[in-house]
Structure formats: structure tokens, C-alpha cells
Design an enzyme around this catalytic site. Sequence first.
Site, short mmCIF file in Angstrom:
data_model
loop_
_atom_site.label_atom_id
_atom_site.label_comp_id
_atom_site.label_asym_id
_atom_site.label_seq_id
_atom_site.Cartn_x
_atom_site.Cartn_y
_atom_site.Cartn_z
N CYS A 292 54.55 53.15 102.73
CA CYS A 292 54.87 54.40 102.02
C CYS A 292 53.85 55.50 102.30
O CYS A 292 54.09 56.67 101.98
CB CYS A 292 54.98 54.15 100.53
SG CYS A 292 56.19 52.88 100.15
N HIS B 186 54.33 60.68 97.01
CA HIS B 186 55.29 59.63 97.38
C HIS B 186 56.15 59.33 96.15
O HIS B 186 55.64 59.09 95.05
CB HIS B 186 54.54 58.39 97.85
CG HIS B 186 55.41 57.18 97.95
ND1 HIS B 186 56.63 57.20 98.59
CD2 HIS B 186 55.26 55.93 97.45
CE1 HIS B 186 57.17 56.01 98.50
NE2 HIS B 186 56.38 55.22 97.81
N ASN C 34 62.93 55.15 95.75
CA ASN C 34 61.76 55.12 96.64
C ASN C 34 62.23 54.86 98.07
O ASN C 34 62.70 53.76 98.38
CB ASN C 34 60.82 54.01 96.14
CG ASN C 34 59.61 53.80 97.02
OD1 ASN C 34 59.56 54.27 98.14
ND2 ASN C 34 58.64 53.07 96.49
O1 UT7 Z 1 56.29 52.37 97.33
C1 UT7 Z 1 55.25 51.52 97.00
C2 UT7 Z 1 54.69 51.84 95.72
N1 UT7 Z 1 55.37 51.11 94.66
C3 UT7 Z 1 55.17 51.47 93.41
O2 UT7 Z 1 54.49 52.43 93.17
C4 UT7 Z 1 55.76 50.64 92.31
C5 UT7 Z 1 54.84 50.69 91.11
N2 UT7 Z 1 55.32 49.89 89.99
C6 UT7 Z 1 56.35 50.29 89.21
O3 UT7 Z 1 56.97 51.31 89.45
C7 UT7 Z 1 56.66 49.47 88.00
O4 UT7 Z 1 55.69 48.47 87.84
C8 UT7 Z 1 58.08 48.82 88.02
C9 UT7 Z 1 59.15 49.88 87.87
C10 UT7 Z 1 58.28 48.06 89.32
C11 UT7 Z 1 58.22 47.84 86.85
O5 UT7 Z 1 58.00 48.54 85.63
P1 UT7 Z 1 57.07 47.92 84.50
O6 UT7 Z 1 57.12 48.84 83.37
O7 UT7 Z 1 55.75 47.62 85.15
O8 UT7 Z 1 57.85 46.60 84.11
P2 UT7 Z 1 57.33 45.09 84.12
O9 UT7 Z 1 57.25 44.57 85.52
O10 UT7 Z 1 56.10 44.99 83.26
O11 UT7 Z 1 58.48 44.36 83.36
C12 UT7 Z 1 58.70 44.57 81.97
C13 UT7 Z 1 59.87 43.73 81.54
C14 UT7 Z 1 59.76 42.26 81.97
O12 UT7 Z 1 60.34 41.49 80.94
P3 UT7 Z 1 59.41 40.74 79.88
O13 UT7 Z 1 58.52 39.84 80.67
O14 UT7 Z 1 58.66 41.82 79.16
O15 UT7 Z 1 60.39 40.00 79.00
C15 UT7 Z 1 60.61 42.19 83.19
O16 UT7 Z 1 61.16 40.90 83.39
O17 UT7 Z 1 61.07 44.23 82.16
C16 UT7 Z 1 61.71 43.16 82.87
N3 UT7 Z 1 62.34 43.74 84.04
C17 UT7 Z 1 63.57 44.25 84.01
N4 UT7 Z 1 64.48 44.37 83.04
C18 UT7 Z 1 65.64 44.96 83.34
C19 UT7 Z 1 61.81 43.89 85.29
N5 UT7 Z 1 62.71 44.49 86.08
C20 UT7 Z 1 63.79 44.74 85.32
C21 UT7 Z 1 65.05 45.32 85.58
N6 UT7 Z 1 65.92 45.43 84.57
N7 UT7 Z 1 65.37 45.83 86.78
#
Ligand code: UT7
Length: 333
Positions: free
Chosen positions: A118, A260, A290
Amino acid sequence: MKSLMIQGAKIIATGSAIPSSSFSNHDMSKLVSTSDEWIFSRTGIRERRLLKGVDKSIVDLGVVASKKALDKISMHPSKIDLIILATSTPHDLFGSASKLQSEIGAYNAVAFDLTAACSGFVLSLVTASQFLQTGAYSNILVVGADVLSKWVDWSDRSTCILFGDAAGAAILQSCSLINNAILNFQLKTDGNYSKYLSIAYKQNTSAHPQLNIYQGSFKKIYMNGKEVYKFAVFQIPLSILKCLNSINMSVQEIDWLVLHQANERILIAIAQKLSISTNKVISNLRKYGNTSAASIPLALDEAVQDNKISSNDIVVISGFGAGLTWGTIVVRW
Ligand code: UT7
């Protein structure tokens, strides 16, 4: 970062291309356990474009984006001296830039791929500006193109919801030193964190019987979202400040922040850390998600077409991603 300049460099045109097929959060919820509400509130994404069809690749998107940029300034492709194709999803492991070169008819251009995920477009812009500012070349086409849909694990809801396919292009030209518009840059890599975001090599379980060589293929995208999120929000404001400070420029002088497009919350957090109004932050995540190396040139091209970015504006561009690699470039438009 100091570089020896004998002439200036400026961006003279942009172009972009997106696949025709859109895939909404609602469509996504039929594939994995997710919802429009979750995706939009956590990322700012409503839909993304996916490149469909047999043998379609970044080259198809890159060609359209490049031709649009060339057409805007009525430049014949033979005028291009160098093509840098930023991509992590080439159609050929040896690189796709030469295919792009032949398809747009840029027969005088040397062409190579640059892989920095990226951050690829930012690294390519900096690379191009070095070739221009040292007097080596006069016209350079920089293309950022990725089709991560080919490498996403479509059963992993934590990553598949994020990515889309696209290409963006910019043409840079040499100019007199006084008109130099690539004002400064700052680039960083920390390979200690490469494990947080990768499409790793997957070797076969058994070796070639006579040679003891393990061949293989590549896995699907793996990302530790939380760690990448924290890294981006911590490092990008530092990178921008360092880049501005060394040319005695203040944050208040920024007209547009083009980051980005990874996550709307990341864009807002970075703007808040720098006390920059979110009105100055270019965002098109909602429509495209993205798009990796394409995200910055696509956002730039749209902002120019929408008459947001205009002549003489100070545009601060930052990329970040796998590597982990990140960087900033300050441009006078
Ligand atoms: O291009 C390269 C650069 N990439 C990035 O910059 C990505 C950076 N990271 C992010 O944007 C975020 O970390 C994400 C959008 C990928 C994830 O968001 P988050 O707020 O960090 O969520 P999380 O991974 O902490 O997940 C929270 C909860 C989890 O459930 P529990 O364990 O709290 O019960 C996940 O299992 O949300 C759940 N979850 C989802 N639920 C519904 C994870 N993905 C999903 C989904 N739909 N798609």
C-alpha cells in the site's frame, strides 16, 4: 532526506480506472458473517469494485488509467522515458510493467515494477522524482494498480471486507529548479513487523526428489488488523511532521491530506493528531474500500476532477502498509 537536484519535478496529469462490477456490504453479508452496519461503522466502506473475467489483470486497469492521464495533457506515449508500476499483484512474477508499456505504446520507456504494497505509489513517486531531479529523465509515468481480490481469503471476514481493485496513474515531468513541486519526502521501513501483513510464500510439503528444492505457491492475505491500525495512527503523523519540519513548513499550510485509503477511522485519527480539519482529508473509501497501491492515485485523480485540489495547493500524501513500510511526500500542485 537530502537529494542533489539539478532540475525540478512536478505532477502534470493524473488518471484512474475502476472495474465496472461493484460489490456492496450487503452482497458481502451473503458471503461471510458480517453486516453493512459493522463494515461501515468500523471502516467507512459501503462498497468496493472487483475485477471479474477470465485473464483480467492489473494491466487492463493500468492501461486505462495511464491512457486517461496521457489524454488529459495530449501527450503521445512515445514521450514517456520511464514507467514505474507499483503493484503487489502482478500478472507475472517477473513483473507487469513491460506489458503495460507495450499496451499503451510507450516504446521509448524503460519499465519496471515496484513492490511495496500500500506504500507502493508513494515510493514510486519518490523514485520517479529522483530520476527527474537528477536530470536522467524528462517524463515519467507512475502507475499504482492492485487486484487484491485475487489474493483475499474470501472466507476471512476480517480482511475480505476491506479490499477492492483499481488503478491510478500520474505523469511527472522535469521542470526548472524554481518550479520544483516535489518539495520533500520521508520514507521508512520496519521489517520486524512484516508478519502483521503478508501474502506469504507457501512451500510444498515435499522437495523435488533429486534436487531437494522446495517449490510452492503463495498463500492468501493475512493481516493483524489491530496492530496495523495502531502502527498507522502512530507513525503517519510523525512522518508528516518530520517531512514538513525539515522544509520549515507548518501543518497549517497543508491544503489537502491524501492518505492511503485503509480505514476512515485511521484517516480521521491521523487528521485529529495533526489538528487538521477533516474537511482537508480526501476520502473515497466509501465507494472503493482499500485498493492498495491504487488508493492514493485514485483519490488524487478524483479530487482533481472534483476541483478540490487545484494549482499551487500544498498536498501532503502518505502511504502505509505491508513491510511494514510507510512514507510521506509533500507536493505543491
Ligand atoms: O492497507 C494496509 C493497511 N491496513 C489497514 O490499515 C487495516 C487496519 N486495521 C483495521 O482497519 C481494523 O483493524 C479492521 C477494520 C480490520 C478491524 O476492525 P477492529 O475494530 O480492529 O475489529 P477487531 O478485529 O477488533 O474485531 C472486533 C470484533 C471481533 O469480534 P469479538 O472477538 O469482539 O467477538 C471480530 O471477530 O468484530 C469481529 N469482526 C467482525 N464482525 C462482523 C471482525 N470482522 C468482522 C466483520 N463483520 N467483517
